[in-house]
Design an enzyme around this catalytic site. Structure first.
Site, short mmCIF file in Angstrom:
data_model
loop_
_atom_site.label_atom_id
_atom_site.label_comp_id
_atom_site.label_asym_id
_atom_site.label_seq_id
_atom_site.Cartn_x
_atom_site.Cartn_y
_atom_site.Cartn_z
N HIS A 149 0.75 -1.26 0.01
CA HIS A 149 0.25 -0.13 -0.05
C HIS A 149 0.84 1.42 -0.11
CE1 HIS A 149 -3.22 -2.84 1.07
NE2 HIS A 149 -4.23 -1.79 0.58
N LYS A 153 -0.66 5.01 4.66
CA LYS A 153 -1.75 4.10 5.22
C LYS A 153 -1.32 3.90 6.53
CE LYS A 153 -3.89 -0.32 4.80
NZ LYS A 153 -5.39 0.15 4.95
#
Length: 259
Positions: A149, A153
């Site tokens: 990600h 995040k």
């Protein structure tokens, strides 16, 4: 007309949810909620004057039917509980809820006879990956998960990766995976461990949301991978959730429950 409040409306996903609601026939954006706002004037966020803006959960007054949540792991439990207690169908895209919190929220929703959805991922490719991985685990019990990600995040592992591990754990034969005498010369190098399934989290700029599930067997291997290159791809799943959540009579986990 179905009325919607978007929590986390100033964030990247929240903004796309706002546009989705505004552009979808039969839905009306009536409120936006986000912490730490410098203004409660909807015009400052390019919102119609009819949209109420809130920055304090306790100050929210709305007749919304659906609560869409793209906030933070630290806020999602309180937000979801607020929505249920006020008779608003929650559509939760924020990850970070513990199993105990989910169970408590499900009991609360059941007592209210209110339907809602917690979706670890709204991407159709991610939902299918989880479905395919669970099927493959019946034949390949040795498995590891890598999720990748963007570097902003807040939580790790991703809700999708953890949900994938849980679905695999439901069906794979019980056994010891890997070398029982394994040691780590660098602590944590083998990743997180969910019931023997190792999960590795990558956080790098340029990534959005990606996951691959690696299965190994004698003389062969299988890799299942999904890639989300643009957050707009998640809006297809959010639209599906919006269209079906009011017909649910319980709080369910996973977009596959309304497909």
């Amino acid at each position: 007309m179905t009325k919607v409040i978007v929590a986390g409306f100033t964030g990247a996903m929240g903004q796309k949810a706002v546009h989705l609601v505004e552009e979808t026939e039969g839905y009306e954006l009536v409120a936006g909620f986000a912490g730490g706002l410098t203004s409660l004037n909807p015009a400052d966020y390019n919102l119609p004057a009819t949209v109420k803006v809130f920055d304090d959960l306790d100050q929210i007054e709305t007749d919304a039917d659906i609560w869409i949540d793209f906030t933070l792991p630290s806020a999602v439990y309180a937000n979801t509980k607020f929505a249920i207690e006020h008779g608003i169908h929650p559509v939760i895209g924020t990850t970070g809820l513990t199993d105990a919190q989910v169970a408590e929220l499900q009991q609360l929703a059941s007592a209210k006879q209110l339907g809602g959805l917690i979706a670890p991922n709204f991407g159709m490719s991610a939902v299918l990956l989880m479905k395919f991985a669970q099927e493959a685990a019946k034949y390949f019990p040795d498995v590891e998960i890598i999720e990748m990600h963007h570097d902003n995040k807040a939580d790790a592992p991703s809700g999708t990766a953890l949900s994938t591990a849980k679905l695999i754990d439901e069906v794979r034969p019980e056994h010891e995976q890997g070398n029982p005498d394994e040691t780590e010369s660098l602590a944590g190098v083998r990743g997180g461990d969910y019931h023997g399934i190792h999960i590795h989290a990558v956080r790098l700029p340029g990534y959005v949301a990606h996951e691959q599930v690696l299965f190994g067997g004698p003389g062969e291997a299988l890799t299942i991978r999904q890639d989300s290159f643009d957050r707009q791809s998640f809006m297809t799943g959010v639209k599906v959730a919006m269209d079906h959540v009011e017909s649910l009579h319980e709080l369910v986990v996973g977009l596959e429950n309304v497909l």
